[in-house]
Design a protein around this motif. Structure first.
Motif, PDB file in Angstrom:
ATOM      1  N   ALA A  58       8.846  10.811  -2.633  1.00  0.00           N
ATOM      2  CA  ALA A  58      10.107  11.459  -3.018  1.00  0.00           C
ATOM      3  C   ALA A  58      11.113  11.343  -1.877  1.00  0.00           C
ATOM      4  O   ALA A  58      11.519  10.252  -1.530  1.00  0.00           O
ATOM      5  N   ASN A  59      11.488  12.486  -1.282  1.00  0.00           N
ATOM      6  CA  ASN A  59      12.523  12.410  -0.245  1.00  0.00           C
ATOM      7  C   ASN A  59      11.931  12.627   1.144  1.00  0.00           C
ATOM      8  O   ASN A  59      11.959  13.729   1.684  1.00  0.00           O
ATOM      9  N   VAL A  60      11.419  11.551   1.723  1.00  0.00           N
ATOM     10  CA  VAL A  60      10.771  11.631   3.035  1.00  0.00           C
ATOM     11  C   VAL A  60      11.776  12.057   4.115  1.00  0.00           C
ATOM     12  O   VAL A  60      11.416  12.718   5.082  1.00  0.00           O
ATOM     13  N   LEU A  61      13.048  11.716   3.912  1.00  0.00           N
ATOM     14  CA  LEU A  61      14.049  12.008   4.951  1.00  0.00           C
ATOM     15  C   LEU A  61      14.410  13.491   5.024  1.00  0.00           C
ATOM     16  O   LEU A  61      15.144  13.902   5.915  1.00  0.00           O
TER      17      LEU A  61
ATOM     18  N   LEU B 139       6.942  13.553 -10.869  1.00  0.00           N
ATOM     19  CA  LEU B 139       6.336  14.610 -10.050  1.00  0.00           C
ATOM     20  C   LEU B 139       6.435  15.958 -10.753  1.00  0.00           C
ATOM     21  O   LEU B 139       7.386  16.206 -11.497  1.00  0.00           O
ATOM     22  N   SER B 140       5.467  16.837 -10.457  1.00  0.00           N
ATOM     23  CA  SER B 140       5.530  18.174 -11.048  1.00  0.00           C
ATOM     24  C   SER B 140       6.532  19.019 -10.265  1.00  0.00           C
ATOM     25  O   SER B 140       6.886  18.695  -9.129  1.00  0.00           O
ATOM     26  N   ARG B 141       6.928  20.132 -10.862  1.00  0.00           N
ATOM     27  CA  ARG B 141       7.878  21.038 -10.201  1.00  0.00           C
ATOM     28  C   ARG B 141       7.287  21.553  -8.890  1.00  0.00           C
ATOM     29  O   ARG B 141       7.955  21.614  -7.869  1.00  0.00           O
ATOM     30  N   GLU B 142       5.981  21.882  -8.919  1.00  0.00           N
ATOM     31  CA  GLU B 142       5.332  22.395  -7.702  1.00  0.00           C
ATOM     32  C   GLU B 142       5.381  21.345  -6.604  1.00  0.00           C
ATOM     33  O   GLU B 142       5.632  21.654  -5.446  1.00  0.00           O
ATOM     34  N   GLU B 143       5.134  20.102  -6.971  1.00  0.00           N
ATOM     35  CA  GLU B 143       5.157  19.038  -5.961  1.00  0.00           C
ATOM     36  C   GLU B 143       6.558  18.887  -5.368  1.00  0.00           C
ATOM     37  O   GLU B 143       6.731  18.721  -4.169  1.00  0.00           O
ATOM     38  N   ARG B 144       7.551  18.944  -6.248  1.00  0.00           N
ATOM     39  CA  ARG B 144       8.934  18.732  -5.777  1.00  0.00           C
ATOM     40  C   ARG B 144       9.381  19.856  -4.842  1.00  0.00           C
ATOM     41  O   ARG B 144      10.146  19.634  -3.922  1.00  0.00           O
ATOM     42  N   LEU B 145       8.874  21.074  -5.108  1.00  0.00           N
ATOM     43  CA  LEU B 145       9.313  22.223  -4.305  1.00  0.00           C
ATOM     44  C   LEU B 145       8.597  22.316  -2.951  1.00  0.00           C
ATOM     45  O   LEU B 145       8.941  23.137  -2.118  1.00  0.00           O
TER      46      LEU B 145
ATOM     47  N   VAL C 145       0.877  -1.169   0.000  1.00  0.00           N
ATOM     48  CA  VAL C 145       0.000   0.000   0.000  1.00  0.00           C
ATOM     49  C   VAL C 145       0.916   1.221   0.000  1.00  0.00           C
ATOM     50  O   VAL C 145       1.560   1.531   0.999  1.00  0.00           O
ATOM     51  N   ALA C 146       1.022   1.870  -1.152  1.00  0.00           N
ATOM     52  CA  ALA C 146       1.973   2.984  -1.297  1.00  0.00           C
ATOM     53  C   ALA C 146       1.240   4.312  -1.162  1.00  0.00           C
ATOM     54  O   ALA C 146       0.124   4.468  -1.668  1.00  0.00           O
ATOM     55  N   THR C 147       1.864   5.234  -0.472  1.00  0.00           N
ATOM     56  CA  THR C 147       1.226   6.533  -0.262  1.00  0.00           C
ATOM     57  C   THR C 147       2.106   7.659  -0.812  1.00  0.00           C
ATOM     58  O   THR C 147       3.315   7.520  -0.895  1.00  0.00           O
ATOM     59  N   ASP C 148       1.458   8.761  -1.141  1.00  0.00           N
ATOM     60  CA  ASP C 148       2.190   9.964  -1.566  1.00  0.00           C
ATOM     61  C   ASP C 148       2.368  10.868  -0.355  1.00  0.00           C
ATOM     62  O   ASP C 148       1.904  12.002  -0.350  1.00  0.00           O
ATOM     63  N   TYR C 149       3.004  10.380   0.693  1.00  0.00           N
ATOM     64  CA  TYR C 149       3.158  11.194   1.895  1.00  0.00           C
ATOM     65  C   TYR C 149       3.988  12.442   1.580  1.00  0.00           C
ATOM     66  O   TYR C 149       3.645  13.551   1.959  1.00  0.00           O
ATOM     67  N   ALA C 150       5.116  12.228   0.894  1.00  0.00           N
ATOM     68  CA  ALA C 150       5.972  13.370   0.530  1.00  0.00           C
ATOM     69  C   ALA C 150       6.098  13.443  -0.981  1.00  0.00           C
ATOM     70  O   ALA C 150       6.152  12.418  -1.652  1.00  0.00           O
ATOM     71  N   THR C 151       6.130  14.655  -1.488  1.00  0.00           N
ATOM     72  CA  THR C 151       6.445  14.799  -2.918  1.00  0.00           C
ATOM     73  C   THR C 151       7.674  15.686  -3.084  1.00  0.00           C
ATOM     74  O   THR C 151       8.110  15.930  -4.194  1.00  0.00           O
ATOM     75  N   SER C 152       8.212  16.175  -1.964  1.00  0.00           N
ATOM     76  CA  SER C 152       9.327  17.124  -2.080  1.00  0.00           C
ATOM     77  C   SER C 152      10.651  16.423  -2.332  1.00  0.00           C
ATOM     78  O   SER C 152      10.929  15.367  -1.759  1.00  0.00           O
ATOM     79  N   CYS C 153      11.441  17.034  -3.202  1.00  0.00           N
ATOM     80  CA  CYS C 153      12.751  16.468  -3.527  1.00  0.00           C
ATOM     81  C   CYS C 153      13.517  17.516  -4.325  1.00  0.00           C
ATOM     82  O   CYS C 153      12.956  18.129  -5.231  1.00  0.00           O
ATOM     83  N   SER C 154      14.788  17.708  -3.982  1.00  0.00           N
ATOM     84  CA  SER C 154      15.551  18.676  -4.776  1.00  0.00           C
ATOM     85  C   SER C 154      16.443  17.972  -5.791  1.00  0.00           C
ATOM     86  O   SER C 154      17.442  18.525  -6.241  1.00  0.00           O
ATOM     87  N   GLY C 155      16.071  16.763  -6.138  1.00  0.00           N
ATOM     88  CA  GLY C 155      16.847  16.001  -7.120  1.00  0.00           C
ATOM     89  C   GLY C 155      16.554  16.428  -8.552  1.00  0.00           C
ATOM     90  O   GLY C 155      15.721  17.298  -8.803  1.00  0.00           O
ATOM     91  N   THR C 156      17.256  15.753  -9.476  1.00  0.00           N
ATOM     92  CA  THR C 156      17.146  16.146 -10.885  1.00  0.00           C
ATOM     93  C   THR C 156      16.965  14.936 -11.808  1.00  0.00           C
ATOM     94  O   THR C 156      17.467  14.927 -12.929  1.00  0.00           O
ATOM     95  N   CYS C 157      16.280  13.895 -11.328  1.00  0.00           N
ATOM     96  CA  CYS C 157      16.081  12.719 -12.196  1.00  0.00           C
ATOM     97  C   CYS C 157      15.396  13.184 -13.481  1.00  0.00           C
ATOM     98  O   CYS C 157      14.346  13.841 -13.420  1.00  0.00           O
ATOM     99  N   PRO C 158      15.957  12.859 -14.657  1.00  0.00           N
ATOM    100  CA  PRO C 158      15.399  13.397 -15.900  1.00  0.00           C
ATOM    101  C   PRO C 158      13.979  12.927 -16.186  1.00  0.00           C
ATOM    102  O   PRO C 158      13.255  13.583 -16.929  1.00  0.00           O
ATOM    103  N   THR C 159      13.562  11.787 -15.633  1.00  0.00           N
ATOM    104  CA  THR C 159      12.213  11.298 -15.948  1.00  0.00           C
ATOM    105  C   THR C 159      11.330  11.267 -14.702  1.00  0.00           C
ATOM    106  O   THR C 159      10.471  10.400 -14.569  1.00  0.00           O
TER     107      THR C 159
END
Ligand code: SF4
Length: 376
Positions: A69-72, A28-34, A11-25
């Motif tokens: 994304a980056n929960v940590l 997530l949207s830019r807004e979600e990552r920020l 059961v996977a959840t979208d708890y976090a969408t934030s990440c400052s990474g740069t995976c080309p594919t």
């Protein structure tokens, strides 16, 4: 209601969408990552899980994915929130065991994220749930420092747990691929050869601009075969090798059985959206997949993509029409990846659209060779 026993439910959840990474594919949207804080609340996550639980009557192990994304890198309060999810999900699916799989890209300050992981491990002592980490690594990055950081994190959490089995500690390394920056497979294999626990590949064709370039599918197929060979020969815990080999069993089954297999595997993966709604996902020979995220252009097909129009689309594609692995491909969810790639090729393709045919072929040759030796 899913009748019968589901031995392992994700059961996977979208708890976090934030990440400052740069995976080309990245899907997530830019807004979600920020977004600097969690994308949802424990209450909404539990609401979605409760609704999904009504569909399941008998679950063995429940793996709750605390993603995406980056929960940590979330604020400190996330430890308490994850604990509330762990407490709330106890017994919800009638499960025997509960695991929490916490996602991280490790982008950002490594020390801070390692410290957070260790605090989560410590806190989980009171949660009645084992914690594992899913590290999503960007294979487009070539710096030694990046890969040393990944190794250092894996080693820190392994040591913190103390006793480690031969198969590692269950932490998963997910290797994200993109066509314009495919790494040298041998170099990548040597960088991650320390890893004892499972390694998944992940590829999101709908988000890969490189797909439009000449020969892109052929290159992806060649890369995957080489990865298969390297990780099989190196006896690494490669999900690609394990899953492709397992799905060969379905090669000679009928289409009906292959479709049923894909539908059952879809029922074993649930995604809970930030607003608490849920839908099924799909196991593939690459990583588990959320078709809503990975295939935004899909128009109302089933998650497993086994409706007659979807199967017709696959089987009328030139590369798939006479493919001897079509049943193995469908049963293993590989066709879903192929169907996503085919959206970029309305006229069809001569190259395998999932990039996986070569891996099926390599696994088939391995199996024939093993059989030949056994009868020699
Ligand atoms: S393995 Fe590739 S060519 Fe074969 S059916 Fe699947 S997508 Fe088509």
């Amino acid at each position: 209601m899913i009748q019968g026993h589901v031995p392992y439910l994700i059961v996977a959840t979208d708890y976090a969408t934030s990440c400052s990474g740069t995976c080309p594919t990245c899907v997530l949207s830019r807004e979600e990552r920020l977004r600097p804080m969690a994308a949802t609340t424990p209450e909404l996550m539990l609401k979605g899980m409760r609704a999904a639980a009504e569909t399941y009557s008998d679950v063995g192990t429940l793996a709750v994915g605390v993603g995406r994304a980056n929960v940590l890198d979330l604020p400190e309060g996330s430890i308490d929130e994850i604990g509330r999810v762990a407490g709330g999900v106890q017994g919800m699916f009638g499960q025997r065991d509960t695991l929490l799989e916490i996602s991280t890209s490790l982008v950002g300050k490594l020390d801070r994220q390692t410290a957070r992981a260790l605090r989560l491990l410590e806190a989980s002592g009171g949660w009645n749930a084992d914690v594992r980490f899913v590290v999503v690594a960007n294979t487009a990055l070539h710096s030694d420092k990046y890969w040393k950081n990944v190794e250092s994190f894996m080693s820190s959490v392994e040591q913190a747990r103390g006793e480690v089995g031969e198969d590692g500690n269950g932490d998963i390394l997910q290797l994200a691929l993109s066509l314009d920056s495919l790494p040298d497979p041998a170099e990548l294999a040597s960088r991650v050869s320390y890893q004892k626990a499972p390694m998944n590949l992940t590829w999101a064709p709908a988000f890969d601009r490189g797909l439009e370039r000449e020969g892109a599918l052929r290159r992806m197929g060649e890369w995957i075969v080489e990865w298969y060979r390297l990780t099989a020969d190196g006896e690494m815990d490669s999900s690609l090798v394990n899953r492709v080999r397992q799905s060969l069993r379905m090669m000679d089954s009928g289409l009906k059985e292959a479709v049923e297999h894909a539908r059952n595997s879809s029922a074993a993966v649930v995604y809970v959206r930030p607003d608490g709604r849920w839908h099924n996902g799909l196991f593939t020979v690459l990583a588990e997949m959320d078709p809503v995220r990975f295939d935004p252009e899909a128009d109302g097909g089933q998650m497993a993509a086994t409706t007659p129009p979807e199967l017709r689309r696959l089987m009328s594609n030139p590369a798939c029409r006479d493919c001897p692995f079509v049943n193995a491909c469908i049963s293993s969810g590989s066709h879903r990846i192929g169907l996503m790639a085919l959206r970029r090729f309305p006229q069809g393709t001569e190259d395998c659209p999932s990039g996986l045919r070569g891996a099926f072929e390599a696994a088939w040759k391995d199996r024939e060779e093993t059989r030949r030796r056994a009868h020699a």
